[in-house]
Write a protein that holds these residues in place. Structure first.
Motif, PDB file in Angstrom:
ATOM      1  N   GLN A 132      40.871 -30.642 -21.677  1.00 53.57           N
ATOM      2  CA  GLN A 132      41.003 -31.850 -22.475  1.00 53.57           C
ATOM      3  C   GLN A 132      40.401 -33.077 -21.789  1.00 53.57           C
ATOM      4  O   GLN A 132      39.759 -33.903 -22.411  1.00 53.57           O
ATOM      5  N   ASP A 133      40.607 -33.190 -20.484  1.00 56.82           N
ATOM      6  CA  ASP A 133      40.269 -34.432 -19.798  1.00 56.82           C
ATOM      7  C   ASP A 133      38.844 -34.441 -19.287  1.00 56.82           C
ATOM      8  O   ASP A 133      38.432 -35.352 -18.591  1.00 56.82           O
ATOM      9  N   LEU A 134      38.069 -33.418 -19.620  1.00 58.60           N
ATOM     10  CA  LEU A 134      36.719 -33.329 -19.061  1.00 58.60           C
ATOM     11  C   LEU A 134      35.694 -33.876 -20.040  1.00 58.60           C
ATOM     12  O   LEU A 134      35.859 -33.799 -21.252  1.00 58.60           O
ATOM     13  N   ILE A 136      38.619 -47.043 -27.893  1.00 62.04           N
ATOM     14  CA  ILE A 136      39.236 -45.708 -27.803  1.00 62.04           C
ATOM     15  C   ILE A 136      39.924 -45.574 -26.445  1.00 62.04           C
ATOM     16  O   ILE A 136      40.987 -44.973 -26.328  1.00 62.04           O
ATOM     17  N   ARG A 137      39.300 -46.163 -25.431  1.00 59.32           N
ATOM     18  CA  ARG A 137      39.936 -46.238 -24.116  1.00 59.32           C
ATOM     19  C   ARG A 137      40.434 -47.653 -23.907  1.00 59.32           C
ATOM     20  O   ARG A 137      39.779 -48.604 -24.318  1.00 59.32           O
ATOM     21  N   LYS A 138      41.575 -47.777 -23.236  1.00 56.45           N
ATOM     22  CA  LYS A 138      42.105 -49.116 -22.940  1.00 56.45           C
ATOM     23  C   LYS A 138      41.379 -49.663 -21.716  1.00 56.45           C
ATOM     24  O   LYS A 138      41.377 -49.016 -20.659  1.00 56.45           O
ATOM     25  N   THR A 193      29.436 -42.596 -21.479  1.00 47.74           N
ATOM     26  CA  THR A 193      30.276 -42.355 -22.639  1.00 47.74           C
ATOM     27  C   THR A 193      31.522 -43.221 -22.574  1.00 47.74           C
ATOM     28  O   THR A 193      31.949 -43.796 -23.571  1.00 47.74           O
ATOM     29  N   GLU A 194      32.050 -43.373 -21.371  1.00 40.74           N
ATOM     30  CA  GLU A 194      33.269 -44.174 -21.235  1.00 40.74           C
ATOM     31  C   GLU A 194      33.011 -45.629 -21.594  1.00 40.74           C
ATOM     32  O   GLU A 194      33.851 -46.278 -22.199  1.00 40.74           O
ATOM     33  N   VAL A 195      31.823 -46.131 -21.225  1.00 39.45           N
ATOM     34  CA  VAL A 195      31.492 -47.502 -21.622  1.00 39.45           C
ATOM     35  C   VAL A 195      31.591 -47.618 -23.136  1.00 39.45           C
ATOM     36  O   VAL A 195      32.272 -48.481 -23.680  1.00 39.45           O
ATOM     37  N   VAL A 255      31.985 -33.989 -21.919  1.00 37.36           N
ATOM     38  CA  VAL A 255      31.215 -32.903 -22.541  1.00 37.36           C
ATOM     39  C   VAL A 255      30.311 -32.226 -21.529  1.00 37.36           C
ATOM     40  O   VAL A 255      30.165 -31.008 -21.535  1.00 37.36           O
ATOM     41  N   ALA A 256      29.708 -33.027 -20.668  1.00 38.68           N
ATOM     42  CA  ALA A 256      28.781 -32.427 -19.707  1.00 38.68           C
ATOM     43  C   ALA A 256      29.523 -31.386 -18.880  1.00 38.68           C
ATOM     44  O   ALA A 256      29.040 -30.268 -18.681  1.00 38.68           O
ATOM     45  N   LYS A 257      30.701 -31.768 -18.441  1.00 37.60           N
ATOM     46  CA  LYS A 257      31.475 -30.818 -17.629  1.00 37.60           C
ATOM     47  C   LYS A 257      31.849 -29.601 -18.465  1.00 37.60           C
ATOM     48  O   LYS A 257      31.768 -28.461 -18.007  1.00 37.60           O
ATOM     49  N   SER A 309      29.362 -40.430 -31.607  1.00 38.78           N
ATOM     50  CA  SER A 309      29.962 -39.743 -30.463  1.00 38.78           C
ATOM     51  C   SER A 309      29.063 -38.628 -29.957  1.00 38.78           C
ATOM     52  O   SER A 309      28.285 -38.050 -30.712  1.00 38.78           O
ATOM     53  N   GLU A 310      29.180 -38.331 -28.679  1.00 41.51           N
ATOM     54  CA  GLU A 310      28.345 -37.264 -28.105  1.00 41.51           C
ATOM     55  C   GLU A 310      28.941 -35.891 -28.402  1.00 41.51           C
ATOM     56  O   GLU A 310      28.277 -34.884 -28.301  1.00 41.51           O
ATOM     57  N   ASP A 311      30.217 -35.865 -28.792  1.00 39.12           N
ATOM     58  CA  ASP A 311      30.898 -34.590 -29.029  1.00 39.12           C
ATOM     59  C   ASP A 311      31.149 -34.462 -30.528  1.00 39.12           C
ATOM     60  O   ASP A 311      32.188 -34.827 -31.029  1.00 39.12           O
ATOM     61  N   VAL A 371      48.911 -36.811 -22.103  1.00 37.90           N
ATOM     62  CA  VAL A 371      48.835 -35.586 -21.312  1.00 37.90           C
ATOM     63  C   VAL A 371      48.663 -35.975 -19.847  1.00 37.90           C
ATOM     64  O   VAL A 371      49.289 -35.446 -18.957  1.00 37.90           O
ATOM     65  N   PHE A 372      47.826 -36.974 -19.685  1.00 39.90           N
ATOM     66  CA  PHE A 372      47.469 -37.377 -18.331  1.00 39.90           C
ATOM     67  C   PHE A 372      48.686 -37.860 -17.554  1.00 39.90           C
ATOM     68  O   PHE A 372      49.101 -37.254 -16.595  1.00 39.90           O
ATOM     69  N   LYS A 373      49.300 -38.945 -18.057  1.00 39.66           N
ATOM     70  CA  LYS A 373      50.411 -39.539 -17.313  1.00 39.66           C
ATOM     71  C   LYS A 373      51.651 -38.664 -17.419  1.00 39.66           C
ATOM     72  O   LYS A 373      52.237 -38.252 -16.456  1.00 39.66           O
TER      73      LYS A 373
HETATM   74  N1  LIG Z   1      38.914 -37.958 -21.517  1.00 38.28           N
HETATM   75  C1  LIG Z   1      38.784 -38.259 -20.227  1.00 38.28           C
HETATM   76  N2  LIG Z   1      39.867 -38.550 -19.460  1.00 38.28           N
HETATM   77  C2  LIG Z   1      39.743 -38.830 -18.159  1.00 38.28           C
HETATM   78  N3  LIG Z   1      38.561 -38.849 -17.495  1.00 38.28           N
HETATM   79  C3  LIG Z   1      37.458 -38.575 -18.198  1.00 38.28           C
HETATM   80  C4  LIG Z   1      37.514 -38.258 -19.585  1.00 38.28           C
HETATM   81  N4  LIG Z   1      36.249 -38.037 -20.013  1.00 38.28           N
HETATM   82  C5  LIG Z   1      35.454 -38.191 -18.948  1.00 38.28           C
HETATM   83  N5  LIG Z   1      36.167 -38.505 -17.878  1.00 38.28           N
HETATM   84  C6  LIG Z   1      35.574 -38.745 -16.558  1.00 38.28           C
HETATM   85  O1  LIG Z   1      34.821 -39.952 -16.608  1.00 38.28           O
HETATM   86  C7  LIG Z   1      33.607 -39.770 -15.932  1.00 38.28           C
HETATM   87  C8  LIG Z   1      32.454 -39.993 -16.848  1.00 38.28           C
HETATM   88  O2  LIG Z   1      32.531 -39.069 -17.959  1.00 38.28           O
HETATM   89  P1  LIG Z   1      31.184 -38.564 -18.684  1.00 38.28           P
HETATM   90  O3  LIG Z   1      30.655 -37.364 -17.949  1.00 38.28           O
HETATM   91  O4  LIG Z   1      31.387 -38.462 -20.147  1.00 38.28           O
HETATM   92  O5  LIG Z   1      30.180 -39.776 -18.391  1.00 38.28           O
HETATM   93  P2  LIG Z   1      28.801 -39.766 -19.085  1.00 38.28           P
HETATM   94  O6  LIG Z   1      27.913 -40.718 -18.375  1.00 38.28           O
HETATM   95  O7  LIG Z   1      29.010 -39.961 -20.533  1.00 38.28           O
HETATM   96  O8  LIG Z   1      28.287 -38.312 -18.812  1.00 38.28           O
HETATM   97  P3  LIG Z   1      27.367 -37.716 -19.896  1.00 38.28           P
HETATM   98  O9  LIG Z   1      26.031 -37.704 -19.230  1.00 38.28           O
HETATM   99  O10 LIG Z   1      27.959 -36.387 -20.165  1.00 38.28           O
HETATM  100  O11 LIG Z   1      27.408 -38.658 -21.068  1.00 38.28           O
HETATM  101  C9  LIG Z   1      33.607 -38.317 -15.415  1.00 38.28           C
HETATM  102  O12 LIG Z   1      34.090 -38.328 -14.079  1.00 38.28           O
HETATM  103  C10 LIG Z   1      34.600 -37.621 -16.301  1.00 38.28           C
HETATM  104  O13 LIG Z   1      35.254 -36.592 -15.606  1.00 38.28           O
END
Ligand SMILES: Nc1ncnc2c1ncn2[C@@H]1O[C@H](COP(=O)(O)OP(=O)(O)OP(=O)(O)O)[C@@H](O)[C@H]1O
Ligand SMILES: Nc1ncnc2c1ncn2[C@@H]1O[C@H](COP(=O)(O)OP(=O)(O)OP(=O)(O)O)[C@@H](O)[C@H]1O
Ligand SMILES: [Mg+2]
Ligand SMILES: [Mg+2]
Lengths: 318, 497, 300, 318
Positions: B140-142, B302-304, B293-295, B144-146, B334-336, D6-8
């Protein structure tokens, strides 16, 4: 497997319930000479209206991926308090109006209570409504001292007993609500959103849908349908028995929904199907009496028909 | 003449009378890497799903090691030694990484699971893939790349004779891809046969020995990759000459529409600051896990965010949830796609108008208007579907992606954040999408363009933000733009890391 | 044939021991009459709730009946429909649960308050007016209230008797067992137990047996199940009596319907009609008269 | 939202039920002087064993994304027939053995029936088991003529009444099965596959898991737990009442499972939690009597505690 099934059997998903009904109808017509009598058919329709109406609301809840087990005891509680209001107001036309409004407000309120705990508290609908099922029933018992709520109005029974253009009032209301709910489900964004949430909550969230709000209202709506049923029932019986009014309504309502082809898993559903489902259940009960099936074996027959009705729909997909 | 491991004899497949594969004939040799290319909806995935026992062919026979496959079941395919990396993720969110890797092929001590051994093996696999994923992480917490890397590990987790990869690199960046290719070559030497599907023709050419071209379910040609170049492949896929793939860049205006100051999300993002001009296509580059993606997810609410400010047209705004974002006419692709993009049980119409339904209804939904809009997108992205009423689960991956794009576009955004927008999309459609985005830009709509394909970043963007481990390491202007430069920042060799 | 008598019987479905008895006795009576008299036809319907029972009665009306024998799930809810039936000129025999309006021709009933009263009086005597009692009630509903209220009212006349506790056992053996287990924990000395129902008493005795205590002087159930009557017959030290609330009353009701339609009178009666009200006394079963109440073949 | 939860709240998901139990335990200890008596605690444990054992099987079914509403009436039917077998064999030690084996075979059989219809017929578990719930009950009534199944064996009660090392036999069996089920769920392929299927059927299929087989066995297993309960119950009372033996067991069992933290949506679950859940329910019932709560209000209290017990677990996630 699943994919191809859905694909081929698509029309079946739509017409399955109707087919099941048709088959059952034909069998019944041959099995009992009384079945086709208008009076009997009208009876069946009226008998199914009560759980049928609740089934409409239940369809929404199930589409959002939830469930409401509390509808049965809620019926008793709302109906009971409704009667108290009615008597307090003196049982005249106005009293009835006030009582009805009060009942609907109550139903919505109780539904809202369920909805709040489920959405804000993030507790599984099954457990929440299992809890409120017990709570509503026990409050009903408490208020009435395990007795009956009796209406002193001799006007009130008209509401539930009366006919209009040859159809019993409850049936009209059932039909009216069915149409309304059909429109809501298929032609408003609310309906669309319910389906979205039921089929994939995350996507819905990413799509800027207020998930909690939508789900909350589903429970309010089912509460309102409960109130309508409660009014019709209490006016039909001119009373509500605290101990077993509305017992097992939840099961009948849910059964109707699922026999109607709505998926327990949510995401999509059919109001039309629910109506059919309710009628199927009604016909079964009616035939059990008409054919004088042994009291002990009635459950067996009923169980078989319920499963059969759904099985038909599946099997024909192949 | 090497021995044949797989013989496909006149395979055809119909879904509800619609023919999607027609009389495919090919012999695949032991130890070769066999490429399959074709437009979206050409039938690539369907073919390999048949090989791996997920679909039953309507006509034709398949021989594996000269034995005819009689029953098409995943179980039998697995027993034969065929393993598949599907186009869509197939991971159980509730289970941990190692449990997923060994799902269906667990190690056991007598009847009990041998978790120690599975965890150990997973560690090896993941190490081999140079990922810092822990076997006990929750899927769940990974990112997409992972997830993609785990899919690969999953396929490698047990000795298979035939390894099928359906677009494994769509979300991977250069380094991971190189790594993957190294692995593939190593397997090849071990005599493992690989079927490789991709829309990244450069990769196909680089890694494959032979390549088969599919068009509308027809087998067009099978060629030795030595005798193919990307242009030839593309033409043969599409059936006509393709002009220049990237359109002319649009020069942004001076006005700033979005400004982000010191945006941080605990443990994921740190001090993200950048600005976005009107009509600009701002690239976001970085390695996997960089946090791009987090940005996007943080901007969408979606993220706080834990700290930082966001300004639109110079006035500060707060976005707590996607609804707020849409109100400020920000849209996110979204990428997913299956996880967060589209509802697979809905049809095209339902998906496209999901976030923008308000534009289609007063009290009741105007179905006609909806349908016309959907039609419009179907034409402009040429989305291949049996009908507008077909559920998306029956669409090809690329066509799903197109719908996903249309969906987020339909909110008529001023600021459009796309995350891997061309993921799994064929060259031709890519061209369309690039043109489309550039048109939007010229109409004054600004775009944040997150991609792992440096090529398209370079081809599309006038400025590029490079991220590494949740921080911005550099913002490159058009003049500085080059593959090498970006990689230097992305790997932290340059810029403040 | 046309002149066949058509009699509808509407009763609750078997959801605990006593209603099980009702269903059984209804079928017994129907069997008897079918043998005795080929010209009567019976339609038996069972309902799990008042709403369903209303539907049942409606169905019976569709079939067309000369008499309706009904044991109402609840009084008020069934009254309107039964009124309809009555007004359509169908002979109505209402059994056990009275209706809220005089819309029946014949009323056959057990005596719920009576059951409570008789039980209370007997227990009070046995205890010589002083001791500690625990009560296990039935399903919270009208009948139960009638019984318990009557019981408590009598007990008020005996200041020496203290009712320690009164909990619902839902006329279920297992609930009776569990409640009694708790009572035995809660109260170190109990002199007597009123279980109100023999199903419950069964569980109560089990719990007492397991507790290994010997302070309780006696137990009283109710309704007269053959198992408990047997105990009374065999001079069981713990079960010295039972109070009837016979499910066979439905059979009586059915017979009354037939006889009244046939215009027969009860023998020994000089009146020509069947009495309009028949209250079956809550009879006290004691070792000396137990045989008369013992029907080994009955299921209850 | 979900993610962060899930996380916390991870550990909370695990320890939530225990926390709820602890709180309830402390409150009870203060509320009633009788509560902490060993005898009382033993009673509670024994009282919860019956539905608790079924709850273990129910946990599996729910993890696979299903549900079984038929367990209650199945208990009555299996128990009843078991007693018939016992009497037919003469009630000696061998008779008991045969009866027990017969009961278990029956339970497995009925469970298999549910499983077949659900997997092969592709009918929603809710509707199938709703149907069989009616069928089993009615067969029980039919066989016994709505009466009681009485065992003539005076050895049989020992099974359910006896003690071993100071604990009642049912409790031992409950504990034993709990451990067994815990191992199955957490340390065997089968458990792993149930979770996989429950959380994503498509993925399970891609992973070459025999979905139907796994789900089928979940229902067989719950059938077996029902049989065990049926034996213990009938031996305890040395009889089975056809009309209300096992009534509402399905609700208690499901409630225990969900209070125990297993998700209604399936995909993951905790046997340990289910045991806790069952005990929580037991304590509630016990306290309602011990405190002499008004019969009418008992439902309210029970409902509130059930919801509260789950709410605690959620809230602390924030
Ligand atoms: N849902 C999540 N909860 C907690 N940590 C996350 C979550 N999604 C991603 N992360 C972590 O945040 C970091 C960045 O995630 P991500 O790989 O999506 O970045 P990205 O630049 O979008 O990579 P990508 O090239 O796949 O887009 C990684 O360390 C990932 O493990
Ligand atoms: N389960 C299904 N039911 C009905 N139609 C399907 C199904 N799966 C695929 N199709 C159709 O078959 C055609 C080929 O699909 P396929 O997934 O093989 O394309 P593809 O070559 O993999 O495309 P992409 O590059 O986008 O993945 C598409 O038109 C799709 O709509
Ligand atoms: Mg594909
Ligand atoms: Mg990303």
């Amino acid at each position: 497997m699943k994919i191809s099934k859905v694909f081929k059997g698509f029309s079946m998903e739509k017409w399955g319930p109707l087919l099941a009904l048709a088959i059952l109808f034909v069998i019944s017509a041959f099995a009992s000479p009384y079945f086709l009598k208008t009076r009997n058919l009208l009876n069946i329709l009226r008998q199914v209206s009560y759980t049928g109406i609740i089934g409409l609301g239940m369809t929404f809840v199930i589409i959002t991926g939830g469930i409401d087990l509390s509808v049965g005891s809620m019926t008793a509680l709302v109906g009971g308090i409704g009667i108290l209001v009615l008597n307090a107001m003196g049982g005249g036309p106005w009293a009835i109006l006030v009582a009805v409004i009060a009942a609907i407000a109550l139903g919505a309120g109780f539904g809202a209570a369920n909805g709040i705990i489920i959405t804000k508290g993030k507790v599984a609908p099954f457990i929440v409504t299992l809890g409120t099922m017990a709570i509503f029933r026990s409050l009903t018992l408490y208020i009435s001292g395990a007795g009956e709520f009796r209406s002193q109005s001799n006007l009130f029974p008209e509401v539930g007993m009366g006919y209009f253009l040859g159809l019993p009032n409850p049936v009209w209301i059932f039909i009216g609500l069915a149409v309304l709910f059909w429109i809501i489900l298929n032609h408003t964004k609310y309906g669309r959103y319910m389906c979205a949430i039921g089929s994939n909550e995350r996507v819905a969230k990413y799509s800027a849908i207020k998930i909690d709000k939508i789900r909350f209202f589903a429970y309010v709506i089912v509460g309102i349908t409960v109130a309508v049923t409660a009014v019709l029932l209490s006016s039909r019986l001119n009373s509500i028995s605290s101990s077993n009014a509305g017992q097992n309504y939840e099961l009948d309502a849910i059964a109707a929904v699922i026999i109607g082809g709505t998926a327990m898993s949510g995401g999509s559903g059919s109001i039309f199907g629910t109506v059919i489902g309710a009628i199927i259940l009604g016909i079964v009960n009616n035939m059990l009496n008409m054919l004088g099936v042994s009291p002990y074996l009635q459950g067996t027959v009923k169980g078989l028909v319920i499963i059969g009705a759904v099985l038909i729909q599946r099997k024909n997909n192949k | 003449m090497a021995e044949k491991i797989l013989q496909i004899k006149g395979i055809s497949k119909e879904f509800s009378k619609v023919r999607v594969l027609n009389n495919i004939k090919v012999d695949i040799e032991k130890g070769e890497i066999f490429g399959i290319i074709g437009e979206n909806g050409a039938g690539k995935s369907t073919l390999i799903k048949i090989i791996s026992g997920l679909y039953v062919p309507t006509e034709g026979e398949i021989y594996f090691e000269d034995k005819r496959i009689t029953e098409f079941k995943p179980q039998t395919a697995r027993e034969l030694g065929i393993s598949l990396i599907p186009q869509e993720f197939n991971l159980i969110n509730e289970l941990s990484v190692f449990e997923n890797i060994f799902l269906g092929k667990e190690y056991q001590k007598i009847i009990l699971l041998d978790k120690k051994r599975m965890i150990k093996k997973s560690e090896e696999l993941l190490a081999m893939l140079h990922t810092q994923i822990q076997p006990t992480d929750k899927i769940q917490d990974l990112s997409v790349a992972k997830k993609q890397m785990i899919e690969i590990a999953k396929a490698l987790a047990y000795e298979s004779k035939l390894l099928i990869m359906d677009e494994p690199t769509t979300v991977l960046t250069g380094s991971e891809i190189e790594l993957l290719f190294k692995l593939m070559n190593r397997l090849k030497e071990k005599g493992v046969t690989i079927i490789y599907i991709s829309h990244k023709l450069k990769e196909v050419r680089e890694i494959c020995d032979r390549v088969m071209v599919l068009r509308d379910g027809q087998q067009i040609e099978i060629e030795d990759t030595k005798r193919m170049d990307e242009h030839k492949m593309a033409t043969s896929m599409v059936g006509r000459e393709l002009s220049q793939i990237f359109p002319k860049k649009n020069q942004p205006e001076v006005e700033t529409v979005l400004r982000v100051e010191n945006l941080s999300v605990k443990g994921v993002l740190e001090d993200i600051s950048f600005d976005l001009k009107k009509g600009e296509i701002l690239g976001f580059a970085g390695l996997v896990g960089a946090g791009r993606t987090e940005v996007a997810e943080t901007l969408m609410g979606i993220r706080k965010k834990t700290s930082g400010k966001v300004f639109i047209k110079e006035e500060e705004i707060t976005i707590k949830n996607p609804t707020d974002a849409v109100k400020h006419s920000i849209a996110y692709l979204s990428e997913d796609r299956q996880g967060t993009g589209i509802i697979t049980t809905f049809d095209i119409i339902g998906n496209i108008t999901l976030s923008s339904i308000d534009n289609y209804c007063k009290l009741l939904i105007n179905h006609k208007k909806e349908r016309e809009q959907a039609k419009h997108y179907v034409d402009s992205f040429n989305i291949r579907a049996a009908s507008l009423k077909t559920r998306l689960e029956f669409f090809s991956g690329g066509n799903q992606q197109k719908v996903s794009l249309a969906k987020s576009l339909d909110t008529k955004p001023d600021i459009f954040i796309v995350d891997e927008p061309t993921r799994g999309i064929d060259v031709n459609a890519k061209r369309e999408i690039y043109r489309f985005l550039t048109d939007l830009a010229s109409k004054g709509i600004s775009c944040i363009f997150i991609s792992s394909e440096l090529e398209e970043i370079l081809g599309m963007c006038t400025r590029v933000v490079v991220m590494r481990e949740g921080k911005i390491t550099g913002i490159l202007s058009e003049k500085e733009l080059s593959e090498k430069e970006i990689m230097l920042y992305a790997t932290g060799l340059k810029g403040v890391a | 044939s046309a002149e066949k008598l058509r009699i509808g019987v509407s009763i609750p479905s078997a959801d605990h021991g006593w209603t099980g008895g009702i269903v059984w006795w209804a079928q017994e009576a129907i069997k008897d009459w079918n043998e005795k008299d080929p010209d009567v036809e019976f339609f038996l319907v069972t309902a799990n709730g008042p709403a369903k029972q209303v539907g049942d009665v409606e169905d019976l009306m569709v079939k067309g009946i000369d008499a309706l024998v009904i044991l109402a799930h609840d009084s008020a809810p069934l009254t309107p429909i039964v009124e309809q039936v009555y007004n359509e000129g169908v002979l109505v025999v209402s059994v056990d649960r009275g209706l809220t309006k005089p819309v029946e021709d014949i009323y056959v009933a057990g005596d719920n308050p009576g059951l409570g009263r008789v039980s209370a009086e007997w227990m009070a005597n046995e205890l010589n007016g002083k001791g500690k009692i625990v009560v296990l009630e039935g399903i919270p509903c009208v009948i139960n209230s009638e019984r318990v209220d009557a019981f408590n009212e009598v007990m008020t006349k005996y200041p020496g008797i203290e009712i320690l506790d009164s909990q619902p056992a839902y006329w279920s053996t297992q609930r009776g067992l569990e409640i009694m287990e708790n009572y035995l924990q809660k109260y170190d000395e109990i002199d007597a137990v009123w279980a109100q129902d023999d199903d419950v008493l069964k569980g109560v005795l089990q719990a007492y047996k397991e507790s290994g205590r010997n302070d309780i002087k006696f137990f009283l159930g109710g309704a007269g199940s053959k198992e408990m009557i047997k105990k009374v017959m065999d001079n069981d030290p713990l079960v010295k009596a039972d109070v009837t609330y016979p499910p066979s009353m439905i059979a009586t009701g059915i017979s009354m319907a037939v006889m009244s339609l046939r215009g027969e009178a009860l023998n020994g009666f000089y009146q020509h009609q069947i009495p309009s009200k028949i209250i079956l006394a809550a009879e006290l079963i004691l070792p000396e008269n137990a045989e008369e109440y013992y029907f080994p073949e009955s299921i209850f």
